[in-house]
Enzyme design. Structure first.
Site, short mmCIF file in Angstrom:
data_model
loop_
_atom_site.label_atom_id
_atom_site.label_comp_id
_atom_site.label_asym_id
_atom_site.label_seq_id
_atom_site.Cartn_x
_atom_site.Cartn_y
_atom_site.Cartn_z
N TYR A 174 0.79 -1.23 0.00
CA TYR A 174 0.00 0.00 0.00
C TYR A 174 0.83 1.29 0.00
O TYR A 174 0.25 2.37 -0.07
CB TYR A 174 -0.95 -0.01 1.21
CG TYR A 174 -1.93 -1.15 1.16
CD1 TYR A 174 -3.01 -1.12 0.28
CD2 TYR A 174 -1.77 -2.26 1.97
CE1 TYR A 174 -3.91 -2.17 0.23
CE2 TYR A 174 -2.66 -3.32 1.91
CZ TYR A 174 -3.73 -3.26 1.03
OH TYR A 174 -4.61 -4.30 0.97
N HIS A 224 -9.26 0.24 -6.06
CA HIS A 224 -8.44 -0.65 -5.23
C HIS A 224 -6.98 -0.32 -5.45
O HIS A 224 -6.53 -0.23 -6.60
CB HIS A 224 -8.70 -2.12 -5.55
CG HIS A 224 -10.10 -2.53 -5.25
ND1 HIS A 224 -10.54 -2.73 -3.96
CD2 HIS A 224 -11.15 -2.72 -6.06
CE1 HIS A 224 -11.82 -3.05 -3.99
NE2 HIS A 224 -12.22 -3.04 -5.25
#
Length: 141
Positions: free
Chosen positions: A25, A101
């Site tokens: 991330y 996403h």
């Protein structure tokens, strides 16, 4: 020129961006990235941000803005793959929703390959990191 109203809506665990699994991330918090987005798009878009780890709170926010905003970028996190109710909420509103996403969910565990949001979304952006939000904003200009 009237600026379009856009909501960026993030679901569970996305409050931990910058510290949560940085290899997937990244190391930047979403608040840091939001400042960059607001600087880049501020003349054209009025960007609001909301994050919650609670499914019902996310549904309430969709209902709140889903008839008055010009667009929603929605990263429902893990709820993407489990929440019929969030999919129903996206279907029930008039504001177009782009599903976002950060990671490529199709390269991850099998259960992440299904989304209850995708059939109701205007579009889907996966696997491009935080840049996916930027690309989603461009789609509303």
């Amino acid at each position: 020129m009237v600026r379009k109203k856009i909501l960026i809506l993030n679901g569970p665990n996305l409050n931990l961006l910058g510290t949560r699994e940085p290899e997937i991330y990244g190391a930047q918090t979403f608040e840091q990235f939001l400042e960059i987005l607001q600087d880049k798009f501020g003349e054209q878009l009025d960007i609001s941000y909301f994050q919650s780890n609670e499914e019902g709170v996310l549904i309430n926010k969709l209902h709140e803005v889903g008839f008055s905003y010009d667009g929603i970028l929605f990263n429902a996190g893990g709820y993407t793959h489990t929440s019929v109710a969030l999919g129903d909420a996206v279907a029930a509103i008039k504001t177009p929703v782009i599903e976002i996403h950060i990671s490529n969910v199709h390269a991850r565990e099998d259960f992440r390959h299904h989304s209850y949001l995708s059939p109701k979304a205007k579009g889907i952006i996966v696997g491009l990191g935080l840049r996916g939000y930027e690309l989603g904003l461009y789609s509303f200009i």
